[in-house]
Design a protein around this motif. Structure first.
Motif, PDB file in Angstrom:
ATOM      1  N   HIS A  80       0.864  -1.178   0.000  1.00 41.87           N
ATOM      2  CA  HIS A  80       0.000   0.000   0.000  1.00 41.87           C
ATOM      3  C   HIS A  80       0.900   1.226   0.000  1.00 41.87           C
ATOM      4  CE1 HIS A  80       1.094   0.408   4.208  1.00 41.87           C
ATOM      5  NE2 HIS A  80       0.640  -0.823   4.444  1.00 41.87           N
ATOM      6  N   SER A  81       0.300   2.406   0.098  1.00 43.09           N
ATOM      7  CA  SER A  81       1.084   3.651   0.105  1.00 43.09           C
ATOM      8  C   SER A  81       0.869   4.439   1.383  1.00 43.09           C
ATOM      9  CB  SER A  81       0.716   4.513  -1.111  1.00 43.09           C
ATOM     10  OG  SER A  81       1.153   3.920  -2.313  1.00 43.09           O
ATOM     11  N   GLN A  82       0.571   3.759   2.475  1.00 47.33           N
ATOM     12  CA  GLN A  82       0.336   4.434   3.750  1.00 47.33           C
ATOM     13  C   GLN A  82       1.650   4.597   4.523  1.00 47.33           C
ATOM     14  OE1 GLN A  82      -2.764   5.580   4.276  1.00 47.33           O
ATOM     15  NE2 GLN A  82      -3.295   4.624   2.321  1.00 47.33           N
ATOM     16  N   GLY A  83       1.696   5.655   5.345  1.00 50.31           N
ATOM     17  CA  GLY A  83       2.833   5.855   6.231  1.00 50.31           C
ATOM     18  C   GLY A  83       4.091   6.352   5.559  1.00 50.31           C
ATOM     19  N   GLU A  84       3.947   6.977   4.382  1.00 50.50           N
ATOM     20  CA  GLU A  84       5.130   7.390   3.615  1.00 50.50           C
ATOM     21  C   GLU A  84       5.287   8.906   3.528  1.00 50.50           C
ATOM     22  OE1 GLU A  84       4.495   5.544  -0.154  1.00 50.50           O
ATOM     23  OE2 GLU A  84       4.411   3.529   0.710  1.00 50.50           O
ATOM     24  N   TYR A  85       4.193   9.656   3.486  1.00 50.48           N
ATOM     25  CA  TYR A  85       4.186  11.120   3.431  1.00 50.48           C
ATOM     26  C   TYR A  85       4.673  11.680   2.097  1.00 50.48           C
ATOM     27  CZ  TYR A  85       3.524  10.694   8.463  1.00 50.48           C
ATOM     28  OH  TYR A  85       3.046  10.366   9.707  1.00 50.48           O
ATOM     29  N   VAL A  86       4.878  10.817   1.108  1.00 50.45           N
ATOM     30  CA  VAL A  86       5.102  11.245  -0.271  1.00 50.45           C
ATOM     31  C   VAL A  86       4.060  10.489  -1.076  1.00 50.45           C
ATOM     32  CG1 VAL A  86       6.685  11.295  -2.228  1.00 50.45           C
ATOM     33  CG2 VAL A  86       7.575  11.641   0.082  1.00 50.45           C
ATOM     34  N   PHE A  87       3.043  11.198  -1.529  1.00 52.18           N
ATOM     35  CA  PHE A  87       1.809  10.537  -1.931  1.00 52.18           C
ATOM     36  C   PHE A  87       1.832  10.126  -3.406  1.00 52.18           C
ATOM     37  CE2 PHE A  87       0.797  13.513   1.545  1.00 52.18           C
ATOM     38  CZ  PHE A  87       0.492  12.563   2.506  1.00 52.18           C
ATOM     39  N   ASP A  88       1.676   8.818  -3.634  1.00 54.10           N
ATOM     40  CA  ASP A  88       1.618   8.289  -4.992  1.00 54.10           C
ATOM     41  C   ASP A  88       0.329   7.509  -5.236  1.00 54.10           C
ATOM     42  OD1 ASP A  88       2.168   6.116  -3.385  1.00 54.10           O
ATOM     43  OD2 ASP A  88       3.708   5.268  -4.688  1.00 54.10           O
ATOM     44  N   HIS A  89      -0.704   7.763  -4.416  1.00 55.05           N
ATOM     45  CA  HIS A  89      -1.970   7.052  -4.587  1.00 55.05           C
ATOM     46  C   HIS A  89      -2.542   7.271  -5.985  1.00 55.05           C
ATOM     47  CE1 HIS A  89      -1.463   7.987  -0.297  1.00 55.05           C
ATOM     48  NE2 HIS A  89      -2.088   6.855  -0.051  1.00 55.05           N
ATOM     49  N   GLY A  90      -2.406   8.489  -6.496  1.00 56.11           N
ATOM     50  CA  GLY A  90      -2.923   8.790  -7.825  1.00 56.11           C
ATOM     51  C   GLY A  90      -2.208   7.998  -8.903  1.00 56.11           C
ATOM     52  N   TRP A  91      -0.889   7.828  -8.758  1.00 54.28           N
ATOM     53  CA  TRP A  91      -0.139   7.036  -9.719  1.00 54.28           C
ATOM     54  C   TRP A  91      -0.651   5.590  -9.716  1.00 54.28           C
ATOM     55  CZ3 TRP A  91       5.586   8.471  -8.096  1.00 54.28           C
ATOM     56  CH2 TRP A  91       5.715   9.856  -8.078  1.00 54.28           C
ATOM     57  N   HIS A 152      10.938   3.564  -4.765  1.00 56.98           N
ATOM     58  CA  HIS A 152      10.792   4.952  -4.315  1.00 56.98           C
ATOM     59  C   HIS A 152      11.760   5.202  -3.164  1.00 56.98           C
ATOM     60  CE1 HIS A 152       6.961   4.949  -6.572  1.00 56.98           C
ATOM     61  NE2 HIS A 152       6.918   3.689  -6.154  1.00 56.98           N
ATOM     62  N   ILE A 153      12.614   6.197  -3.326  1.00 58.97           N
ATOM     63  CA  ILE A 153      13.557   6.600  -2.276  1.00 58.97           C
ATOM     64  C   ILE A 153      13.043   7.925  -1.728  1.00 58.97           C
ATOM     65  CG2 ILE A 153      15.943   7.160  -1.700  1.00 58.97           C
ATOM     66  CD1 ILE A 153      16.809   5.522  -4.139  1.00 58.97           C
ATOM     67  N   THR A 154      12.525   7.909  -0.512  1.00 57.36           N
ATOM     68  CA  THR A 154      11.839   9.084   0.009  1.00 57.36           C
ATOM     69  C   THR A 154      12.614   9.746   1.142  1.00 57.36           C
ATOM     70  OG1 THR A 154      10.475   7.544   1.293  1.00 57.36           O
ATOM     71  CG2 THR A 154       9.521   8.453  -0.695  1.00 57.36           C
ATOM     72  N   PHE A 155      12.634  11.086   1.100  1.00 55.37           N
ATOM     73  CA  PHE A 155      13.325  11.951   2.058  1.00 55.37           C
ATOM     74  C   PHE A 155      14.831  11.673   2.127  1.00 55.37           C
ATOM     75  CE2 PHE A 155       8.899  11.853   3.423  1.00 55.37           C
ATOM     76  CZ  PHE A 155       8.623  13.211   3.473  1.00 55.37           C
ATOM     77  N   PRO A 156      15.488  11.490   0.963  1.00 55.30           N
ATOM     78  CA  PRO A 156      16.947  11.382   0.980  1.00 55.30           C
ATOM     79  C   PRO A 156      17.572  12.758   1.174  1.00 55.30           C
ATOM     80  CG  PRO A 156      16.204  11.470  -1.277  1.00 55.30           C
ATOM     81  CD  PRO A 156      14.956  11.482  -0.408  1.00 55.30           C
ATOM     82  N   THR A 157      18.883  12.778   1.361  1.00 60.20           N
ATOM     83  CA  THR A 157      19.591  14.046   1.428  1.00 60.20           C
ATOM     84  C   THR A 157      19.627  14.698   0.046  1.00 60.20           C
ATOM     85  OG1 THR A 157      21.745  13.076   0.943  1.00 60.20           O
ATOM     86  CG2 THR A 157      21.049  13.126   3.263  1.00 60.20           C
ATOM     87  N   ARG A 158      19.959  15.966   0.026  1.00 62.33           N
ATOM     88  CA  ARG A 158      20.039  16.688  -1.258  1.00 62.33           C
ATOM     89  C   ARG A 158      21.069  16.041  -2.179  1.00 62.33           C
ATOM     90  NH1 ARG A 158      18.625  21.856  -2.992  1.00 62.33           N
ATOM     91  NH2 ARG A 158      17.916  22.404  -0.884  1.00 62.33           N
ATOM     92  N   ASP A 159      22.228  15.633  -1.635  1.00 62.59           N
ATOM     93  CA  ASP A 159      23.267  15.010  -2.461  1.00 62.59           C
ATOM     94  C   ASP A 159      22.791  13.679  -3.037  1.00 62.59           C
ATOM     95  OD1 ASP A 159      24.957  17.126  -2.000  1.00 62.59           O
ATOM     96  OD2 ASP A 159      26.156  16.097  -0.477  1.00 62.59           O
ATOM     97  N   GLU A 160      22.106  12.884  -2.227  1.00 62.82           N
ATOM     98  CA  GLU A 160      21.586  11.609  -2.723  1.00 62.82           C
ATOM     99  C   GLU A 160      20.539  11.849  -3.812  1.00 62.82           C
ATOM    100  OE1 GLU A 160      22.018   8.806   1.278  1.00 62.82           O
ATOM    101  OE2 GLU A 160      20.215  10.033   0.985  1.00 62.82           O
ATOM    102  N   PHE A 161      19.692  12.827  -3.581  1.00 65.42           N
ATOM    103  CA  PHE A 161      18.662  13.194  -4.556  1.00 65.42           C
ATOM    104  C   PHE A 161      19.297  13.579  -5.898  1.00 65.42           C
ATOM    105  CE2 PHE A 161      16.159  16.830  -6.284  1.00 65.42           C
ATOM    106  CZ  PHE A 161      14.987  16.158  -6.607  1.00 65.42           C
ATOM    107  N   ALA A 162      20.342  14.407  -5.822  1.00 64.63           N
ATOM    108  CA  ALA A 162      21.005  14.847  -7.052  1.00 64.63           C
ATOM    109  C   ALA A 162      21.609  13.660  -7.790  1.00 64.63           C
ATOM    110  CB  ALA A 162      22.078  15.879  -6.727  1.00 64.63           C
ATOM    111  N   ARG A 163      22.243  12.752  -7.052  1.00 63.61           N
ATOM    112  CA  ARG A 163      22.871  11.596  -7.700  1.00 63.61           C
ATOM    113  C   ARG A 163      21.825  10.677  -8.322  1.00 63.61           C
ATOM    114  NH1 ARG A 163      26.262  10.034 -11.106  1.00 63.61           N
ATOM    115  NH2 ARG A 163      26.872   7.839 -10.935  1.00 63.61           N
ATOM    116  N   CYS A 164      20.701  10.504  -7.643  1.00 67.35           N
ATOM    117  CA  CYS A 164      19.639   9.671  -8.205  1.00 67.35           C
ATOM    118  C   CYS A 164      19.149  10.253  -9.529  1.00 67.35           C
ATOM    119  CB  CYS A 164      18.492   9.547  -7.219  1.00 67.35           C
ATOM    120  SG  CYS A 164      18.824   8.456  -5.810  1.00 67.35           S
TER     121      CYS A 164
END
Length: 390
Positions: A80-91, A152-164
């Protein structure tokens, strides 16, 4: 393989204990309490995270030729998509209406915890870039082998986000509200930095919150007793009931963090002569106080603001912490001195059609988030250099 590079292998485990505290924490470090072995294992050992709750641990470890763990990532198979705080229910809904199968999916995250922090944990002294790339590659391979729709990688650091983003994952930007300590000596000096209207509003809210002789005290370490956790667990359930949420955290979870992480817990407990009436659970990091859960026995006007926002600010000032992160959402925090900041997530989607559709959506969403953050920043309550005294 290029000459001189140590061979690496990846494995997945269904319990963090299979990696071990020493190996995990050697990669996770000590700055962020939520990626620590003790926090993540408390979720598992308490039954808060399990197949039955839709969070099946599937952690990844990268090992060197000698078997030493060089990197790891908290990974979960989600139904499911509960407990994540980055919402992909629509997807998920759109994909399944088109005949696809969105669940299960893979989630690299700290369950129930919308806090930015490292997700691709690499042991210091190693080739950290190579280890982190290896962790992402390993997680994508797991998704492909299990024929799972997405990672889905959620709430990573800015550097991790950039590398992804550099390695081709879709990038998503969200928004939270954090307080910044600009070297204040005390709470009054913080108030003095605000315009007159907001100073008066906050003083009024604090005064009204503590009417009827309510008091608030902070509890950490040995001061935390089972009776405090009993009371807070009731508050936690009350909040879940009022908001139609699911109370994932079990009573034993609070016992475990009280046993393993007591020195990093800051529990603000509001009390009257009859005992506890409300509480706000926080964790202390290297330079940040993280607000996590709140609850009360019945509604007390402004008590939420007092225990979750103002007590946290006061604590951060007194203990020399740089930031307060008071959880997800909440533009109303701007009026109380909290600033809009960006949060991040990265997404791998296997189906090319879904990937294109989500990618187009994210482009528009990023523009909307940037616009909102800029607009909110224009309405911060701080003085503009004028003499704005009460």
């Amino acid at each position: 393989m290029p000459d001189g590079l140590e061979p690496l292998t990846a494995r997945t485990v269904n319990r963090i204990a299979a990696i071990g505290r020493d190996s995990w924490d050697a990669c996770a470090g000590n700055d962020n309490p939520f990626v620590s072995f003790d926090f993540l294992s408390a979720l598992e050992d308490s039954g808060s995270v399990a197949a039955e709750t839709g969070w099946l641990p599937h952690h990844v470890a990268i090992e060197g030729g000698d078997g030493q763990v060089l990197g790891c990532a908290p990974l979960y198979l989600k139904t499911h998509s509960q407990g994540e705080y980055v919402f992909d229910h629509g997807w998920a809904d759109a994909y399944e209406r088109a005949g696809g199968r969105y669940y299960p999916k893979l989630q690299c995250a700290v369950p129930f915890t919308p806090v930015t922090g490292p997700r691709l944990l690499a042991r210091p002294g190693t080739d950290t870039s190579r280890i982190r790339d290896g962790l992402v590659s390993a997680m994508i391979q797991v998704a492909q082998q299990l024929e799972i729709s997405s990672l889905h990688i959620t709430f990573p650091t800015r550097d991790e986000f950039a590398r992804c983003g550099e390695i081709g994952m879709l990038q998503r930007i969200g928004e939270q509200f954090h307080w910044v300590n600009d070297g204040y000596e005390d709470f009054e000096e913080f108030l003095a930095s605000l315009n007159s209207r907001r100073r008066k509003d906050i003083r009024k809210e604090r005064r009204r919150a503590l009417e009827s002789d309510l008091t608030v005290r902070s509890l950490s370490g040995a001061a935390l007793q089972p009776a405090h956790w009993d009371a807070f667990f009731r508050f936690y359930h009350n909040t879940s009931d009022r908001k139609w949420g699911y109370p994932y955290l079990t009573r034993s979870f609070f016992d475990l963090i009280g046993e393993k992480l007591a020195d990093r817990v800051v529990l603000f407990m509001a009390e009257d002569d009859g005992g506890p009436v409300a509480g706000a659970l926080n964790f202390r990091g290297y330079d940040t106080l993280y607000g996590r859960n709140w609850g009360c026995n019945h509604q007390h006007r402004f008590l939420h603001f007092e225990t979750c926002y103002y007590q946290a600010i006061d604590y951060a000032i007194r203990h020399g912490l740089r930031h307060v992160e008071a959880g997800a959402q909440g533009p109303h925090k701007v009026h109380r001195g909290y600033r809009p900041v960006a949060t991040f997530s990265a997404h791998w989607i296997g189906d090319p059609a879904l990937r294109r559709a989500v990618g187009n959506f994210l482009e528009q969403e990023r523009e909307a988030v940037a616009f909102e953050m800029a607009a909110l920043s224009e309405h911060m309550p701080f003085r503009n250099g004028g003499d704005d005294r009460d």
